[in-house]
Scaffold this active site. Sequence first.
Site, mmCIF file in Angstrom:
data_model
loop_
_atom_site.group_PDB
_atom_site.id
_atom_site.type_symbol
_atom_site.label_atom_id
_atom_site.label_comp_id
_atom_site.label_asym_id
_atom_site.label_seq_id
_atom_site.Cartn_x
_atom_site.Cartn_y
_atom_site.Cartn_z
ATOM 1 N N GLU A 1 0.818 -1.218 0.000
ATOM 2 C CA GLU A 1 0.000 0.000 0.000
ATOM 3 C C GLU A 1 0.850 1.265 0.000
ATOM 4 O OE1 GLU A 1 -2.656 -0.686 3.358
ATOM 5 O OE2 GLU A 1 -4.075 -1.744 2.087
ATOM 6 N N GLU B 1 -5.492 -8.443 -1.170
ATOM 7 C CA GLU B 1 -6.133 -8.330 0.154
ATOM 8 C C GLU B 1 -7.609 -8.046 -0.076
ATOM 9 O OE1 GLU B 1 -4.615 -5.689 3.182
ATOM 10 O OE2 GLU B 1 -2.552 -6.081 2.579
HETATM 11 C C1 BGP Z 1 -4.468 -3.144 4.991
HETATM 12 C C2 BGP Z 1 -3.113 -3.620 5.436
HETATM 13 C C3 BGP Z 1 -3.086 -4.929 6.143
HETATM 14 C C4 BGP Z 1 -4.318 -5.268 6.929
HETATM 15 C C5 BGP Z 1 -5.597 -4.761 6.319
HETATM 16 C C6 BGP Z 1 -6.815 -4.867 7.227
HETATM 17 O O1 BGP Z 1 -4.485 -1.771 4.883
HETATM 18 O O2 BGP Z 1 -2.259 -3.761 4.318
HETATM 19 O O3 BGP Z 1 -1.891 -5.004 6.848
HETATM 20 O O4 BGP Z 1 -4.171 -5.086 8.255
HETATM 21 O O5 BGP Z 1 -5.508 -3.452 5.871
HETATM 22 O O6 BGP Z 1 -6.810 -3.813 8.133
HETATM 23 P P1 BGP Z 1 -7.065 -4.002 9.677
HETATM 24 O O7 BGP Z 1 -6.060 -4.996 10.125
HETATM 25 O O8 BGP Z 1 -6.846 -2.679 10.250
HETATM 26 O O9 BGP Z 1 -8.458 -4.487 9.812
#
Ligand code: BGP
Length: 479
Positions: free
Chosen positions: A175, A376
């Site tokens: 990201e 993701e």
């Molecule tokens: C993205 C990140 C991840 C992951 C995901 C979910 O932005 O790349 O590392 O954590 O979000 O977010 P969260 O864990 O805050 O629910």
Amino acid sequence: MSFPKNFLWGGAVAANQCEGAWNVAGKGVSVPDVITNGSHTAPRRIEPSLDGAYLYPSHEAIDFYHHYEEDIALFAEMGFKMFRTSINWTRIFPTGEEEEPLEEGLAFYDRVFDCCKTYGIKPLVTISHYELPYALAEKYNGWTDRHLIQLYEKFCRVLFERYQHKVTWWLTFNEINTSTLYTGSMLSANNIKGFSGSLADLADRPQERFQALHHQFVASARVVKYAREHYPQFQMGCMIGFLPDYPYTCNPDDVLETQKHMRMVNWFSSDVQVRGAYPGYAKRLFRENQITLQTEPGDLEDLKAGTVDFYTFSYYMSFCVSTDPGAEITEGNLLKGARNPYLEVSDWGWQIDPKGLRYSLNEIYDRYGIPVMVVENGLGAYDTKAEDGKIHDDYRIDYLRQHIEQMGEAIDDGVELIGYTPWGCIDLVSASTGEMAKRYGFIYVNKFDDGTGDLSREKKDSFYWYKKVIATNGEDLEG
Ligand code: BGP
């Protein structure tokens, strides 16, 4: 709808959110190691004292470091073709500045990749997933300092040399576009030097964020160029946190504001990394935000030469953009945005929008025309055990089913979508809140917010469902 024959079904994690073992085998302290737990309502804190007064969830996480064999065996049982993880920089270079890498750290990832190979699972490796050595955040204020480019290059050269026969698919930064947002101050650690306290109190310095981003662009481009010269078999990708925007109304002001927001948040970074140059709209964006980039001769040539082979992104939600200051605001991944009255929200206020994924895939592929992966996606939810002791996560199955259906539509639309690695295929620490309670996994981990739990693993209903999805190559999505 039909998925291509070699479609890369799998799952994704990041080292700092799952490995634990934060100080074993010579590992140094990374930025996540100094960040405490928080919750949906209480922000996480940066507390570098490490004095025991706080709980630091990355220190043990789900202890993937010692459980990787069991976990990868479970991924294999689901039929994974691809496993996305990251390399914890401080396992290899504890402060980022050592001359020689740590053999024990390198050997750990050898074991992980060898284990994947046993099951025919291809690793997809994020080189940097919010895992900067804390020493670099302190000494250089992170990526604001150009010196980090060469430290990152050294790190990458070591990884490429060591894993050239085990890893083909690489992502340079997770990201990377977070630095176009306030969130980048923390996640890319370009503004935490000397700071301790609540992340809500971290100052925002756009000039430093964009300077840091420039250094990351150059670093990424240089290692892509290097990989192309030395390891032509590698596939080098970018990774964008994609948050599509819809105009809240058809008022042209809302439409123009949406376009501006789409450029800044979603397109800016990939325009550089895929097309190899700052986009035309960058000049005005910089001027209006009082940003003056310091560049060096050769930087722009490097950006041109180091364009990526494939585009990957995370997708959790969409937002609306409104010029009405009274518009209702909702929570989200990386930023907040105007609430869309047509969409439901998750327990953490993230809008659920499967069709937004189809829309995004089409927009991305129309713009760049290179292979795309969704690396993701998923639903962070509270899981509770039913009377039979099992987790019946039909809500997660529903979420994933709808998103996979929309991926199928996008493929039908003509998008060259080559893989899908949903986030947190095994429960892990939440990046935004530090919670364990915000679970994404097909595999439940007995680990809780207060740090207790025996770390045992259990299959949720979604485990069996996803196994069937993969076995039928996305043909059978029924629960
Ligand atoms: C993205 C990140 C991840 C992951 C995901 C979910 O932005 O790349 O590392 O954590 O979000 O977010 P969260 O864990 O805050 O629910």
